[in-house]
Design a protein around this motif. Sequence first.
Motif: not given
Length: 327
Positions: A137-161
């Motif tokens: 929503i943040a990206v499609t609405s133009g409020r953010a150009r790109y998105a990411g995560v922080s402090n995700f462990c390996g399986w959490q990052l892999a699942k999200a990506a």
Amino acid sequence: MEQRHLGRTGLRVSRIGLGTLTWGRDTDEHDAADQMKAFWEAGGTLIDTADVYGGGEAEYLLGQLVERLVPRRDLIIATKAGSVPDPYRRFDGSRGHLLAALDASLERLGTDYVDLWQIHAFDTGTPLEETLHALDIAVTSGRARYAGVSNFCGWQLAKAATWQLASPGIRTRLASSQMEYSLLQRGVEREVLPAAIDLGVGLLPSSPLGRGVLTGKYRHTTPPDSRGASELLAPFVEPYLDEAASRIVDAVATAAEGLATTSLEVALAWVRDRPGVVAPIIGARNAQQLTAALSVESLSLPDEICQALDDVSAPVHRYPDQDWSTL
């Protein structure tokens, strides 16, 4: 300063980022202005903040300085949302909280958009797909150009990506993962970094100088004006003052002496040029400290120095990382 692509996206950022963790709390407006000016004049573009830094004051101060000192188009502003000052719930990844936090960040920053919006941490109390929907929503609405995560462990990052790449509809590819990474903290090499490289997510290391310890300032004493002497931040530094860390700090100092440079530059160059790393985030107390860090731009470590530092700081990874057939 050299620019690098952030993950598998078209966004390019400076290979050193400026952190604002202490802005509005320990770093006043004058010192923050000096840092921003020095960073911009050195070709830096990536400035990292979060809605909870200084209780929101870091974002507000950044917004004031951008308006007065640096053209908005020259900066890549990254902020984070999801941490909450609640003793019963440290993280809130709900769609409602995240989008409200983003709107509040934009108001403090005085801008219509942020270049990079990151989820500050994984929230076990919210379905991951709901958290990721907030990014979409943040990206499609133009409020953010790109998105990411922080402090995700390996399986959490892999699942999200993977979710963002595989789910139907308009999904926002994860551009970044911000994690602590240094010669004193190489835990991300176990699972996070391999996942990030495989899925095209750029790593933004925080605390790349081992919370200041790798500069060598704590080798013989604790400077009275350092974080280690601060009542608030001393517990943050203390875990890296043990015997194992001391051996690594000594090795960095030896390498620096041999290269006629500083421990700061050696430690920063090492993490900056690791596979998968895009831009270490540097937090400085003043412009002089920041300028010293930015001087690393001209340094590339010889292979034999990198190997020696790798060896002395190597983390112990056994099963399942080790080849099970040799056990």
